[in-house]
Design an enzyme around this catalytic site. Structure first.
Site, short mmCIF file in Angstrom:
data_model
loop_
_atom_site.label_atom_id
_atom_site.label_comp_id
_atom_site.label_asym_id
_atom_site.label_seq_id
_atom_site.Cartn_x
_atom_site.Cartn_y
_atom_site.Cartn_z
CG HIS A 1 -19.26 -3.63 -45.37
ND1 HIS A 1 -18.58 -3.49 -44.18
CD2 HIS A 1 -20.55 -3.29 -45.11
CE1 HIS A 1 -19.41 -3.08 -43.24
NE2 HIS A 1 -20.61 -2.95 -43.78
NE ARG B 1 -14.53 -5.52 -45.33
CZ ARG B 1 -14.58 -4.84 -46.48
NH1 ARG B 1 -14.82 -5.47 -47.62
NH2 ARG B 1 -14.37 -3.53 -46.50
CE1 TYR C 1 -13.55 -1.69 -50.16
CE2 TYR C 1 -15.67 -1.26 -51.22
CZ TYR C 1 -14.89 -1.99 -50.34
OH TYR C 1 -15.45 -3.05 -49.65
#
Length: 374
Positions: free
Chosen positions: A275, A271, A284
């Site tokens: 998100h 990805r 992260y």
């Protein structure tokens, strides 16, 4: 080991070995666009299917960019981008027939429009509406599912129904790596395997369940191995290689359609964006990781491969990009149209016949709206 056990184990081993995925993900085209030396026996799909996949992926990426922009403009409540996962979604759709079903997640809007869902209707739920925006029965596409993995139970039930009715249909069920940690994932796989439901489970392993990395979700060598424990044929594939995705999923769909039971495919992908628009992926993961995956971009890889094979010209590329831009403009124009909601819809499509209490509340709201208008 008892004599009975000793006789039983050899009978199991050939079956178990036949279920195992390849040791490394299937790849037919390298990151540079050249043919991969190892194909694991999977043939390259027809040229026209590859050209169609390229067109759909370019259109899908431009749609994704436009949807992200619409979110920043306040036209959508939220949008989960799938940039970088186009090969998974488009291949998942192109290997289906008209009579087959697609069960997507909230991140699979690109797959919806490739299946024929109107782009505006595909974004209806993400606008905050109360329904999915399209007719699932007409297009054989389930409403996009936000709760993790619950759509897999629905997909398995649909596949079992198709089998029991004697219909020659297959169900394609999408799920993310995070969804494989849910109980519904395991229940769906077990039911599908026991009842030979004609369903293909496609895991889009994009490395993160929101912010949780894969190594904190599972200790399995690969998520594809999870199918073996349920007696299900499994495979893993380079999810950024559209050629390999089409080849592996074609085999998986044929396996299910021919009555051999369900099939689990893990697509290793990434990805590229957060998100959702509300996520900060920089908290992260680092930019070096993102750059490494950008080098494996599925759209660029397929374009390079088709050019090298003489299947794609500059004129073809220009035409596809022009189509993608026209469709993005059309989406932007139609999404700018305001459709004020009808407050009385609060009472619609809940009960076949309204309860006395709801009817009283409906009448009260209607009276208040009439007073407001006057």
């Amino acid at each position: 080991m008892s004599a009975t056990a000793a006789e039983f184990v050899p009978r199991l081993r050939p079956a178990a070995e036949a279920l195992l995925p390849t040791a490394v993900p299937v790849q037919l085209v390298t990151e540079s666009g050249t043919a991969s030396p190892a194909s694991a026996g999977y043939p390259e799909p027809p040229a026209e299917q590859l050209r169609d996949a390229y067109r759909q992926m370019v259109v899908g990426r431009r749609f994704d960019q436009q949807a992200s922009a619409l979110t920043r403009q306040g036209r959508l409540a939220v949008y989960p981008s799938s940039r970088g996962q186009e090969a998974c979604q488009i291949a998942g759709v192109l290997t289906l027939r008209e009579q087959d079903w697609l069960f997507p997640t909230y991140r699979d809007t690109v797959a919806l429009i490739a299946r024929g869902v109107d782009p505006v209707e595909a974004l209806t739920l993400l606008r905050g509406d109360w329904h999915c925006g399209f007719d699932p029965m007409a297009l054989r596409v389930s409403p996009p599912c936000t709760p993790l993995a619950t759509q897999l139970l629905h997909a398995t039930g649909m596949a079992d129904a198709l089998r029991r009715k004697g219909e020659n249909g297959v169900v394609m069920a999408f799920v993310g790596d995070g969804g494989t940690s849910e109980g519904d994932f395991h229940e769906a796989l077990n039911f599908a395997a026991v009842f030979d439901a004609p369903v293909v489970f496609l895991i889009q392993n994009n490395r993160y369940a929101i912010s949780v990395p894969l190594d904190r979700q599972s200790a399995a060598p690969a998520l594809a191995y999870k199918g073996v424990g349920y007696g299900m044929r499994s495979e893993q594939v380079d999810g950024n290689d559209a050629v390999a995705m089409l080849s592996v999923l074609t085999a998986a769909v044929e396996h299910a359609r021919s009555g051999q039971g369900p099939f689990l495919v893990e697509a290793h992908t990434y990805r590229m964006d957060g998100h959702t628009n509300a996520d900060d992926p920089g908290r992260y993961r680092d930019e070096d990781e993102v750059r490494r995956w950008d080098a494996a971009d599925p759209v660029r890889r397929l374009e390079t491969h088709l050019r090298e094979r003489g299947l794609l010209t500059d004129q073809d590329v220009a035409a596809v990009r022009a189509e993608a831009e026209r469709r993005a403009v059309d989406l932007r124009t139609r999404m700018a149209v305001e459709n004020p909601p009808d407050p009385l819809e609060l009472f619609a499509h809940v009960y076949a016949e309204l309860t006395p209490q709801l009817r009283e509340q409906q009448d009260q709201l209607a009276a208040e709206l009439k007073d407001t208008e006057s």
